[in-house]
Motif scaffolding. Structure first.
Motif, PDB file in Angstrom:
ATOM      1  N   UNK A 152      -2.060  -4.471  -7.403  1.00 24.22           N
ATOM      2  CA  UNK A 152      -1.352  -4.334  -6.099  1.00 24.22           C
ATOM      3  C   UNK A 152      -0.684  -6.035  -5.950  1.00 24.22           C
TER       4      UNK A 152
ATOM      5  N   UNK B 122      -8.226   0.494  -2.833  1.00 21.60           N
ATOM      6  CA  UNK B 122      -7.991  -0.740  -3.424  1.00 21.60           C
ATOM      7  C   UNK B 122      -8.825  -1.760  -2.875  1.00 21.60           C
TER       8      UNK B 122
ATOM      9  N   UNK C  69       3.568   1.232  -1.645  1.00 18.68           N
ATOM     10  CA  UNK C  69       3.917   1.614  -2.927  1.00 18.68           C
ATOM     11  C   UNK C  69       2.964   2.398  -3.804  1.00 18.68           C
ATOM     12  N   UNK C  70       1.727   1.958  -3.585  1.00 21.98           N
ATOM     13  CA  UNK C  70       0.654   2.456  -4.076  1.00 21.98           C
ATOM     14  C   UNK C  70       0.359   3.770  -3.824  1.00 21.98           C
ATOM     15  N   UNK C  71       0.622   4.212  -2.584  1.00 25.82           N
ATOM     16  CA  UNK C  71       0.352   5.471  -2.020  1.00 25.82           C
ATOM     17  C   UNK C  71       1.389   6.385  -2.981  1.00 25.82           C
TER      18      UNK C  71
ATOM     19  N   UNK D 285      -4.870   4.958  -0.598  1.00 30.70           N
ATOM     20  CA  UNK D 285      -4.519   3.959  -1.209  1.00 30.70           C
ATOM     21  C   UNK D 285      -5.363   2.869  -0.868  1.00 30.70           C
TER      22      UNK D 285
ATOM     23  N   UNK E 287      -2.291   9.932   2.040  1.00 33.05           N
ATOM     24  CA  UNK E 287      -1.950   9.151   0.992  1.00 33.05           C
ATOM     25  C   UNK E 287      -1.993   7.713   1.004  1.00 33.05           C
TER      26      UNK E 287
ATOM     27  N   UNK F 238       0.996  -1.218  -0.033  1.00 33.37           N
ATOM     28  CA  UNK F 238       0.070   0.157  -0.001  1.00 33.37           C
ATOM     29  C   UNK F 238       0.859   1.342   0.086  1.00 33.37           C
TER      30      UNK F 238
END
Lengths: 270, 183, 183
Positions: free
Chosen positions: B167, B102, A111-113, B98, B94, A109
């Motif tokens: 992901x 997801x 990395x997603x952020x 995220x 952030x 997450x």
């Protein structure tokens, strides 16, 4: 275990125990999938210490859960003959796998952020066309509808007008008195020496607050590490029984738990 | 008007007067043609703007199309529209965004479990910014769940959530995590 | 930006974000060039738009330059404006209206500060829809202030501003916001 005297940790901005753990793993240039977590345990504990009493209790508990797991894993590595033999070891392996899984999940997450951040930054540099109508069309506009009643309108206004918090570190710190893990450990030692053992519930029955309970729990982990106590727990979340396995005489026990108390520049030995 | 004007011109005129992303379906209704033709024409226009290095670009965001200034020109635009800058989101916001993006719909406690920290404050921030909204209650525990909004897509410049990178390659087997997720 | 972008692109970006005529002098200041060069580039752009039959045209009116929809396309624009979609306000417009309603008389810069974005376009929209009007100047800075109209009250089903519900019950507990990680 020695906490090096020169260990000066400048607290960096991190968000939660997993974030901190990832940062430490990165600092040691270890791969998260292979890292022996015990290697970063000292750093992790040092961070907790360095924060002194700047902890938000809600945050601290999560940190402590992770810290306790790390200590456990580290202790298991240091104990002789740590092959998987009994259920305790199995439970430890499970705890490790769970910690790994949560860490990997958090990293995903994170990395997603980072991806979202980059997208937001790019998109923020594009300014949309947002124009009122050219005068010749303005007269054609149908009667405007707000589509909401006074209450909804007020709720919307409140949402928009709500003060934005300043970007700052959490301010609602724990202001309770400082609890010394060292003192609590000494108290436990004396008590266990006398009684030979007892349940965790009984050992913490006289605690003044959650912080003291946590301190005694950490103290027990320290005593466990020193080989002075053993634990028995029939089932997960069941009653935890502590048994004194150290010497029973009158001689003073080792000073345990000092490395938790950052306030006192205590002994640098162990 | 005796002659039917070319579709791209009609679309450009409509895009100029709108103040939010417009769907291809609505544009097709106004232009009296199919949404397929409109979509095709919009893609062609977007490419043409890029190829000719126009000062604006045509982008599909949050299920609609809208004209934007080209990102490289932001320094000039910002010199002109001084207070246009949007406040930046913190790392905490952030990461929370995220997780919602997801895992939606998702409860606060599940987000907390992933991030290892209490997320109440950050969730309120994201709600106040209109990036997430409440999305009913968890059928099991009754806790409020959250999902992302069209505004979030617009701010990210995404057409839809499908455009988010997967992901999966980073994630450990989720089945292993059931315990971890319910604090 | 290492490379200086072409002047026409800069001008197009600036023209896209404004709906009021902008003078060549102002454009030249922002683009850091002479107004002669800007004027020349604007004329070239206007000709190019005409030659290529774009949906928009660039015209000089009242001492400034502005993008307009091409006259022949008016029937489509009218259809779009008359479409039901235009009856409702965008979220941005509603939020801006809410700020004016509860903070009136209020200047644009104050609304911008609250909303964190430039609100010039939205304020013009609200003016055009008759929901707000100018209400004199700020005694300190001389900036124009705005207030809501009788039409706005009517649309909300209220007789007077006194009937606007208090915000207090809707405001979140301030303590809760203290550790919100925000903007």
């Amino acid at each position: 275990m020695t906490a090096p005297a020169a260990f000066h940790v400048r607290l960096e901005v991190f968000e939660g125990p997993f974030d901190l753990l990832l940062q430490l793993i990165g600092k040691h240039q270890l791969d998260v999938t292979e890292v022996a977590l015990s290697q970063v345990t000292d750093d992790f504990i040092a961070h907790i210490r360095a924060a002194g009493n700047e902890w938000d209790l809600g945050q601290a508990t999560e940190f402590l859960v992770v810290a306790a797991t790390l200590l456990d894993l580290k202790a298991a590595r240091l104990l002789p003959g740590s092959e998987v033999e009994d259920e305790e070891d199995l439970a430890l392996l499970e705890a490790r796998d769970l910690l790994f899984a949560r860490l990997l999940q958090y990293r995903a997450y994170k990395q997603a952020a980072a991806h979202l951040e980059q997208r937001l930054a790019t998109q923020a540099r594009r300014y949309p066309r947002s124009a009122s109508l050219e005068p010749r069309f303005a007269g054609l506009l149908p009667e405007v509808l707000l589509g909401l009643g006074p209450q909804e309108f007020a709720a919307l206004a409140a949402r928009v007008l709500a003060p934005r918090a300043e970007p700052s570190v959490a301010v609602d710190h724990v202001h309770g008195g400082t609890v010394s893990v060292r003192e609590q450990t000494a108290l436990l030692q004396a008590r266990l020496r006398r009684s030979g053992g007892g349940s965790f519930r009984a050992l913490t029955a006289d605690c003044a607050g959650t912080l003291e309970v946590v301190a005694r729990f950490l103290g027990l982990l320290e005593l466990y590490r020193e080989g002075l106590v053993s634990f028995e727990q029939a089932q997960a979340l069941g009653e935890l029984h502590v048994r004194w396995t150290g010497p029973t005489g009158d001689e003073p026990g080792p000073d345990v738990g000092a490395e938790w108390d950052s306030a006192t520049p205590a002994e640098e030995d162990a | 008007m005796t002659e039917v004007p070319p579709l791209p011109a009609v679309l450009e005129a409509l895009l100029l007067v709108t103040d939010e992303p417009v769907s291809a379906v609505l544009l097709a209704q106004i232009a009296e043609t199919t949404s397929e033709q409109v979509t095709e024409a919009l893609h062609a226009l977007a490419q043409e703007y890029d190829a000719r290095q126009r000062g604006f670009e045509l982008r599909e965001v949050a299920g609609g199309w809208r004209l934007y200034t080209r990102a490289e020109l932001a320094p000039y635009v910002e010199r002109y529209v001084l207070d246009g800058q949007q406040a930046r989101l913190t790392q905490a916001a952030l990461e929370t965004l995220a997780v919602v993006a997801y895992r939606q719909p998702v409860t606060r406690s599940r987000i907390s479990a992933v991030r290892g920290v209490n997320v109440d404050g950050v969730v309120r921030t994201l709600l106040a910014r209109g990036l997430i909204v409440e999305a009913g209650n968890d059928p099991e525990h009754g806790a409020t769940r959250y999902r992302t909004t069209a505004l979030m897509l617009e701010r990210l410049g995404l057409r839809s959530l499908d455009e988010l990178p997967s992901l999966a390659p980073f994630l450990p087997d989720l089945d292993d995590l059931e315990d971890a997720d319910s604090p």
